[in-house]
Write an enzyme that holds these catalytic residues in place. Structure first.
Site, PDB file in Angstrom:
ATOM      1  N   ASN A  20       0.857  -1.171   0.069  1.00  0.00           N
ATOM      2  CA  ASN A  20      -0.182   0.049   0.045  1.00  0.00           C
ATOM      3  C   ASN A  20       0.908   1.131  -0.047  1.00  0.00           C
ATOM      4  O   ASN A  20       2.102   1.061   0.038  1.00  0.00           O
ATOM      5  CB  ASN A  20      -1.073   0.023   1.345  1.00  0.00           C
ATOM      6  CG  ASN A  20      -0.201  -0.123   2.408  1.00  0.00           C
ATOM      7  OD1 ASN A  20       0.440   0.900   2.815  1.00  0.00           O
ATOM      8  ND2 ASN A  20      -0.262  -1.166   3.194  1.00  0.00           N
ATOM      9  N   LYS A  25       8.577 -16.527 -11.305  1.00  0.00           N
ATOM     10  CA  LYS A  25       7.728 -15.542 -11.756  1.00  0.00           C
ATOM     11  C   LYS A  25       6.621 -16.170 -12.488  1.00  0.00           C
ATOM     12  O   LYS A  25       6.811 -16.802 -13.415  1.00  0.00           O
ATOM     13  CB  LYS A  25       8.503 -14.455 -12.614  1.00  0.00           C
ATOM     14  CG  LYS A  25       7.939 -13.370 -13.240  1.00  0.00           C
ATOM     15  CD  LYS A  25       8.694 -12.339 -14.048  1.00  0.00           C
ATOM     16  CE  LYS A  25       8.031 -11.514 -14.799  1.00  0.00           C
ATOM     17  NZ  LYS A  25       8.643 -11.088 -15.682  1.00  0.00           N
ATOM     18  N   PRO A  48      -1.838 -11.841  10.726  1.00  0.00           N
ATOM     19  CA  PRO A  48      -2.087 -11.724  12.129  1.00  0.00           C
ATOM     20  C   PRO A  48      -2.366 -10.317  12.216  1.00  0.00           C
ATOM     21  O   PRO A  48      -1.921  -9.276  11.694  1.00  0.00           O
ATOM     22  CB  PRO A  48      -0.965 -12.090  12.678  1.00  0.00           C
ATOM     23  CG  PRO A  48       0.007 -12.179  11.777  1.00  0.00           C
ATOM     24  CD  PRO A  48      -0.656 -12.428  10.541  1.00  0.00           C
ATOM     25  N   ASP A  49      -3.342  -9.969  13.265  1.00  0.00           N
ATOM     26  CA  ASP A  49      -3.723  -8.355  13.658  1.00  0.00           C
ATOM     27  C   ASP A  49      -2.445  -8.016  14.810  1.00  0.00           C
ATOM     28  O   ASP A  49      -2.485  -8.492  15.763  1.00  0.00           O
ATOM     29  CB  ASP A  49      -5.197  -8.441  14.207  1.00  0.00           C
ATOM     30  CG  ASP A  49      -5.409  -7.071  14.410  1.00  0.00           C
ATOM     31  OD1 ASP A  49      -4.754  -6.005  14.642  1.00  0.00           O
ATOM     32  OD2 ASP A  49      -6.424  -6.627  13.527  1.00  0.00           O
ATOM     33  N   ILE A  50      -1.465  -7.465  14.369  1.00  0.00           N
ATOM     34  CA  ILE A  50      -0.514  -7.298  15.353  1.00  0.00           C
ATOM     35  C   ILE A  50      -0.850  -6.437  16.369  1.00  0.00           C
ATOM     36  O   ILE A  50      -0.722  -6.893  17.712  1.00  0.00           O
ATOM     37  CB  ILE A  50       0.454  -6.488  14.773  1.00  0.00           C
ATOM     38  CG1 ILE A  50       1.165  -7.311  13.449  1.00  0.00           C
ATOM     39  CG2 ILE A  50       1.969  -6.191  15.618  1.00  0.00           C
ATOM     40  CD1 ILE A  50       2.004  -6.234  12.524  1.00  0.00           C
ATOM     41  N   PHE A  71      -3.946   3.285  14.977  1.00  0.00           N
ATOM     42  CA  PHE A  71      -4.381   4.377  14.180  1.00  0.00           C
ATOM     43  C   PHE A  71      -5.521   3.743  13.376  1.00  0.00           C
ATOM     44  O   PHE A  71      -5.745   2.633  13.250  1.00  0.00           O
ATOM     45  CB  PHE A  71      -3.187   4.650  13.209  1.00  0.00           C
ATOM     46  CG  PHE A  71      -2.379   5.686  13.544  1.00  0.00           C
ATOM     47  CD1 PHE A  71      -1.410   5.424  14.394  1.00  0.00           C
ATOM     48  CD2 PHE A  71      -2.206   7.127  13.356  1.00  0.00           C
ATOM     49  CE1 PHE A  71      -0.640   6.606  15.113  1.00  0.00           C
ATOM     50  CE2 PHE A  71      -1.544   8.159  13.580  1.00  0.00           C
ATOM     51  CZ  PHE A  71      -0.818   7.876  14.484  1.00  0.00           C
ATOM     52  N   LYS A  88     -13.065   0.193  16.389  1.00  0.00           N
ATOM     53  CA  LYS A  88     -11.785  -0.205  16.279  1.00  0.00           C
ATOM     54  C   LYS A  88     -11.275  -0.312  17.767  1.00  0.00           C
ATOM     55  O   LYS A  88     -10.621  -1.232  18.355  1.00  0.00           O
ATOM     56  CB  LYS A  88     -10.747   0.605  15.409  1.00  0.00           C
ATOM     57  CG  LYS A  88      -9.686  -0.231  14.808  1.00  0.00           C
ATOM     58  CD  LYS A  88      -9.096   0.374  13.614  1.00  0.00           C
ATOM     59  CE  LYS A  88     -10.304   0.355  12.472  1.00  0.00           C
ATOM     60  NZ  LYS A  88      -9.854   0.914  11.186  1.00  0.00           N
ATOM     61  N   LYS A  93     -10.298  -4.008  19.035  1.00  0.00           N
ATOM     62  CA  LYS A  93      -9.230  -4.352  19.186  1.00  0.00           C
ATOM     63  C   LYS A  93      -8.619  -4.252  20.549  1.00  0.00           C
ATOM     64  O   LYS A  93      -7.553  -4.688  21.083  1.00  0.00           O
ATOM     65  CB  LYS A  93      -8.168  -3.568  18.403  1.00  0.00           C
ATOM     66  CG  LYS A  93      -8.479  -3.944  16.941  1.00  0.00           C
ATOM     67  CD  LYS A  93      -7.294  -3.490  15.970  1.00  0.00           C
ATOM     68  CE  LYS A  93      -7.851  -3.440  14.539  1.00  0.00           C
ATOM     69  NZ  LYS A  93      -6.754  -3.673  13.624  1.00  0.00           N
TER      70      LYS A  93
END
Ligand code: C5P
Length: 409
Positions: A210, A289, A305-307, A323, A337, A341
């Site tokens: 991203n 490739k 994984p959601d750190i 964030f 959130k 979390k």
């Protein structure tokens, strides 16, 4: 480096090839105003001579626990009391193990047990020794006891390997020593941050990522270091220099970022998840490739994984700040959130606007917490970072004064 002026630093040197850097370290600590006394283990003397360190420190070098002449000059308990800081650089795997076990069979390990001064270790060892479960467990044990770590860094090693285990460079070690005596609002606080994007390989030349620039996370790392924190920055692939005095670990994938964070979680008081972590990664990474063979190509993705959720679920947990980069219903998503979390704070920012956010030097954010939403903060990313660090320091003081959820609203 005013923090080291008139400080008494006991520099321990253990047996490792990085000991050649310790000579320069003595000079730079003295340049920063510290008085330095050196203690060497027998193995350290195989790598660098006591005479070199005596000449550079301007003080006798301490070698033996059971030497009557040395004890008569300055006994080991006296030496332990003398130190404002014990810095061990390099700290070998064996030395970490002995300190973790509370062993006191030579002068340096005895001083570590006897001294009330903060202990700062700069590990240096082969990457396999550093990654070994025994060393990692010792690091967790020591971190949980309040022992501080400077590094290790990753990169080429004297033995020919590449990986984590290199001793930090001398300026970074001096900065880490300074941070022990820093007097800002985050003095004595260990902050870990993630920043930048992650990169998830599809094949050897292609990846999913991203457009996170890492600027906000790097600005926060700089602001936290300026506020006196000891800062570890786990950075995804970005082209930004590490802020002064910050210990940086480079990673590529979400899995690597997760591992780097969880390995250090016990030695952290505040965690700030600023990275734009890829939520998914390709289920399989093609070994070669991928060729253009059809009109369409399907790539199956699996969750990463959601750190930050794992950090918030860890016990004991650090003060955890996330964030929320959103394009719509900013505050609603940020509040969700926070709850989902289990975070202490969420910094919400609207990434649909082109004048702020990902690539920009400016930003506008809003702090969302269980006790309510703050007013929007806008300005350069560094100005916002400073304001956020002030706010986090203030909340940390309240949390520490009223532990276990007794925070007044
Ligand atoms: O779930 P979402 O990506 O919207 O949440 C954003 C927050 O969670 C950020 O603080 C980000 O750094 C963190 N995060 C994480 N691991 C993930 C996804 C997000 O730490 N896999």
């Amino acid at each position: 480096m005013p923090q080291l002026a008139n400080r008494q630093v006991l520099l321990g040197i253990t047996g490792g090839i990085a000991a050649y850097k310790s000579a320069e370290l003595v000079r730079r600590l003295r340049d920063a105003g510290a008085t330095v006394r050196v203690v060497m283990t027998p193995a350290a003397c195989e790598f660098i001579t006591p005479l070199t360190l005596q000449a550079l420190s301007g003080q006798p070098v301490h070698l033996d626990l059971l030497d009557p002449a040395a004890e008569a000059a300055m006994g080991h308990i006296e030496l332990a009391r003398w130190a404002d800081l014990i810095l061990v650089a390099p700290a070998s795997a064996d030395f970490m193990a002995r300190v973790a076990a509370g062993i006191a069979d030579d002068l340096l390990s005895t001083l570590c047990l006897a001294a009330k001064a903060p202990l700062l270790l700069a590990p240096a060892m082969n990457q396999a020794m550093w990654s070994n479960a025994a060393t990692q467990q010792n690091r967790h044990t020591l971190g949980a006891r309040g022992v501080r770590f400077a590094g290790p860094a990753e990169g080429a090693q004297a033995c020919g390997d590449t990986g984590p285990g290199r001793m930090l460079e001398v300026p970074d070690l001096v900065a880490a020593a300074c941070s022990v005596f820093a007097s800002g609002p985050l003095a004595g606080v260990r902050v870990m941050l993630t920043a930048g994007p992650t990169r998830e390989a599809i094949d050897p030349v292609r990846y999913i990522s991203n457009s996170s620039s890492g600027k906000m996370g790097f600005a926060l790392a700089a602001a936290a270091a300026d506020a006196g924190a000891e800062v570890t920055l786990i950075a995804g692939p970005v082209h930004l220099p590490a802020p002064a005095g910050v210990s940086r670990i480079d990673v590529l994938t979400a899995a690597e970022m997760h591992a780097a964070v969880m390995a250090r979680i016990d030695a952290c008081d505040v965690f700030i998840g600023c990275a734009a972590v890829a939520d998914y990664r390709p289920a399989e990474v093609a070994q070669q490739k991928i060729k253009k063979t059809g009109e369409s190509l399907e790539i199956r993705l699996v969750r990463n994984p959601d750190i930050i959720a794992d950090v918030a679920a860890h016990r004991p947990r650090p003060f955890t700040v996330g964030f929320a980069a959103e394009t719509n219903d900013l505050l609603l998503h940020a509040r969700q959130k926070l709850e989902r979390k289990g975070l202490d704070l969420v910094i919400a920012n609207d990434v649909s606007r082109s004048d702020i956010g990902f690539e920009s030097d400016r930003n506008e954010v809003c702090i969302v917490s269980a006790t309510g939403d703050g007013d929007p903060l806008s300005g350069t990313k560094l100005a916002i970072a400073r304001a956020l660090v002030e706010d986090i320091a203030q909340r940390l003081r309240v949390t520490r004064a009223h532990p276990a959820g007794a925070v007044p609203t």
